[in-house]
Scaffold this motif. Structure first.
Motif, PDB file in Angstrom:
ATOM      1  N   ARG A  60      36.519  39.462  34.781  1.00 19.47           N
ATOM      2  CA  ARG A  60      37.579  40.468  34.802  1.00 19.47           C
ATOM      3  C   ARG A  60      37.388  41.463  33.659  1.00 19.47           C
ATOM      4  O   ARG A  60      37.559  42.676  33.828  1.00 19.47           O
ATOM      5  N   ILE A  78      43.529  49.874  43.950  1.00 22.50           N
ATOM      6  CA  ILE A  78      43.403  48.421  43.820  1.00 22.50           C
ATOM      7  C   ILE A  78      43.579  48.053  42.354  1.00 22.50           C
ATOM      8  O   ILE A  78      42.861  48.544  41.481  1.00 22.50           O
ATOM      9  N   TRP A  80      42.828  45.820  39.660  1.00 20.42           N
ATOM     10  CA  TRP A  80      41.862  44.768  39.354  1.00 20.42           C
ATOM     11  C   TRP A  80      42.499  43.631  38.554  1.00 20.42           C
ATOM     12  O   TRP A  80      42.187  42.455  38.774  1.00 20.42           O
ATOM     13  N   GLU A  81      43.407  43.937  37.660  1.00 20.82           N
ATOM     14  CA  GLU A  81      44.019  42.901  36.828  1.00 20.82           C
ATOM     15  C   GLU A  81      44.898  41.954  37.640  1.00 20.82           C
ATOM     16  O   GLU A  81      45.164  40.839  37.212  1.00 20.82           O
ATOM     17  N   GLN A  82      45.359  42.395  38.810  1.00 16.94           N
ATOM     18  CA  GLN A  82      46.257  41.553  39.604  1.00 16.94           C
ATOM     19  C   GLN A  82      45.513  40.616  40.550  1.00 16.94           C
ATOM     20  O   GLN A  82      46.127  39.761  41.189  1.00 16.94           O
ATOM     21  N   LEU A  83      44.214  40.749  40.668  1.00 20.80           N
ATOM     22  CA  LEU A  83      43.452  39.879  41.570  1.00 20.80           C
ATOM     23  C   LEU A  83      43.280  38.489  40.956  1.00 20.80           C
ATOM     24  O   LEU A  83      43.263  38.343  39.732  1.00 20.80           O
ATOM     25  N   PRO A  84      43.121  37.446  41.798  1.00 19.22           N
ATOM     26  CA  PRO A  84      43.078  36.054  41.302  1.00 19.22           C
ATOM     27  C   PRO A  84      41.710  35.665  40.750  1.00 19.22           C
ATOM     28  O   PRO A  84      41.005  34.821  41.305  1.00 19.22           O
ATOM     29  N   HIS A  85      41.298  36.249  39.635  1.00 18.06           N
ATOM     30  CA  HIS A  85      39.957  36.020  39.109  1.00 18.06           C
ATOM     31  C   HIS A  85      39.727  34.570  38.701  1.00 18.06           C
ATOM     32  O   HIS A  85      38.625  34.052  38.843  1.00 18.06           O
ATOM     33  N   VAL A  90      35.628  36.890  42.420  1.00 18.82           N
ATOM     34  CA  VAL A  90      35.971  38.113  43.134  1.00 18.82           C
ATOM     35  C   VAL A  90      34.757  39.030  43.129  1.00 18.82           C
ATOM     36  O   VAL A  90      34.563  39.852  42.239  1.00 18.82           O
ATOM     37  N   VAL A  93      36.118  43.123  47.523  1.00 18.04           N
ATOM     38  CA  VAL A  93      37.534  43.293  47.838  1.00 18.04           C
ATOM     39  C   VAL A  93      37.657  44.223  49.040  1.00 18.04           C
ATOM     40  O   VAL A  93      36.768  45.024  49.337  1.00 18.04           O
TER      41      VAL A  93
END
Length: 447
Positions: A60, A78, A80-85, A90, A93
């Protein structure tokens, strides 16, 4: 060859030159004798959660630092900080209209020009020696560009699950290596730096890295040398087995937090092996900080970055109107500044021995078994409070450093200093390092 197979092979037999390995590549985490080497008995300091979660945190960060996170927000909305890294790698996307965005390819695209630049320069400068000995600062680019190949920059469909994790790690480490400030440890210091004794807690707490990412490169030091205790290291040195065709370490990649402290989420060792054709290949492999072999090495590199003296890179000669032309790169490669690492902004470790201090008289210990018969080696270490004399404007000591009248802050100060590997009692021979085995007598066993 995978990292797991490399270490399985290395630790499955005594510390002797091993057979050549196949293709070298990073691998997913599993189990094996290498686990103690990389992770120790327990997870290193600062580590929480699973292995993938640790890499997810750094992934991340890398995507944000290379600019792709901002690109995803601006072009595709999008976050990026909200994705489930921390729960999955990831790598791709979904964007608007079911467009699949290969994040790994986008990340590497930001480093493609630098990679091509270094690879082109490496071909003009010289071919790396197969054993990677005699490295000079200008070789750092060849080592760094060797972490990736052209196929890594192409978009993937991720249909083969076995390719996902290696691609993720190569993208993460390759990108971070190009975000990093480059450092070279001279050949005569490589073994001492890689096998430095564990740091005390105060020294660890004082570590500050010079850049968000730092890449350290040196000549190969075998994995057995890093793993060895003091007696084993002395035996390996005596037998000349700290360098050779065995799996080896070429350096490390370290991350810093915004305040300069070490990001102990994970460090990366630069591991190397010999290919079937006799050439070396290498990859960055995640490892935990701690008191085990890999963890000690990471802290040793961090201490050099924090407290060591590094010569700044020289000024790059004017490349002219066509900076990437073969003639321009050739002029740089042939110049003194080019050989000293100007093209890659390489800093070189400049070790100055600490000042001598008076030896203290030593009495024989009460449990002494008699006079010593053998000498040994003391591994390199950091002293947390070496006395350094204060000098006036003319360079003269203002007062005593160790004798009566020495006053801390007035006549001397204390600094952390690195002490190289030392031969203890050089007047005595080293202890025999060759084990002698006797073949058991079958008749005696039956009696």
């Amino acid at each position: 060859m995978s990292v797991q197979r490399l270490l399985d092979t290395a630790f499955a037999r005594p510390a002797l030159p091993g057979a050549r390995a196949g293709r070298f590549d990073v691998a997913d985490m599993g189990t094996g004798p290498w686990k103690q080497f990389l992770l120790g008995s327990h997870r290193g300091s600062g580590r929480t959660g699973s292995w993938d979660e640790q890499l997810g945190i750094l992934w991340r960060r890398v995507v944000a630092e290379c600019g792709v996170a901002q690109q995803l927000a601006a072009e595709y909305d999008i976050g990026w900080e909200q994705l489930p890294h921390e729960t999955q790698a990831v790598l791709a996307v979904a964007g608007p209209g079911d467009v699949v965005i290969d994040v790994a390819a986008e990340v590497l695209a930001t480093r493609h020009a630098d990679w091509k630049r270094e690879r082109r320069y490496a071909r003009i400068h010289r071919r790396l020696p197969a054993d990677l000995t005699g490295l000079v600062p200008a070789d750092v680019g060849a080592v760094r560009s060797g972490l990736l190949d052209e196929n890594d920059f192409r978009a993937s469909d991720y249909q083969d699950p076995r390719e996902r994790f290696p691609r993720w790690v190569r993208t993460l480490t390759g990108t971070a290596a190009y975000l990093a400030a480059a450092h070279l440890v001279p050949a005569d210091l490589a073994l001492d730096v890689a096998t430095t004794a564990p740091l005390d807690e105060q020294t660890r707490a004082a570590l500050r890295l010079p850049a968000p990412w730092s890449l350290v490169v040196h000549e190969p030091v075998t994995l057995h040398a890093l793993e060895a205790d003091d007696d084993e290291l002395a035996a390996l040195i005596d037998a000349g087995l700290c360098a050779g065709p065995q799996p080896a370490v070429l350096g490390a990649l370290l991350a810093a937090r915004p305040d300069g402290r070490i990001d102990t989420t994970s460090g990366f060792l630069l591991l190397s092996s010999l290919n079937d054709d006799g050439a070396r290949s290498w990859a960055l492999q995640s490892a935990a900080y701690g008191d085990h072999a890999a963890g000690r090495a990471l802290y040793g590199y961090a201490a050099q970055l924090a407290f060591g003296r590094w010569t700044p890179p020289p000024v790059l000669p004017d490349p002219g109107l066509r900076p990437m032309s073969r003639s321009a790169l050739g002029r740089i490669a042939a110049s003194e500044a080019g050989r000293a690492g100007a093209f890659h902004a390489v800093r070189v470790l400049d070790f100055t021995p600490p000042p001598e201090e008076p030896s203290e008289p030593r009495s024989a210990p009460a449990t002494s078994r008699g006079p010593l018969m053998y000498g040994t080696f003391r591994r390199a270490f950091w002293s947390p409070g070496k006395r350094i004399g204060i000098r006036d404007s003319t360079g003269k000591l203002v007062g005593p450093v160790y004798k009566d009248g020495a006053v801390e802050g007035v006549t001397f100060t204390r600094e952390r200093r690195f002490f190289r590997r030392t031969r203890i009692r050089p007047d005595l021979p080293l202890a025999p390092s060759t084990a002698v085995y006797r073949i058991p007598d079958p008749k005696a066993e039956r009696r």
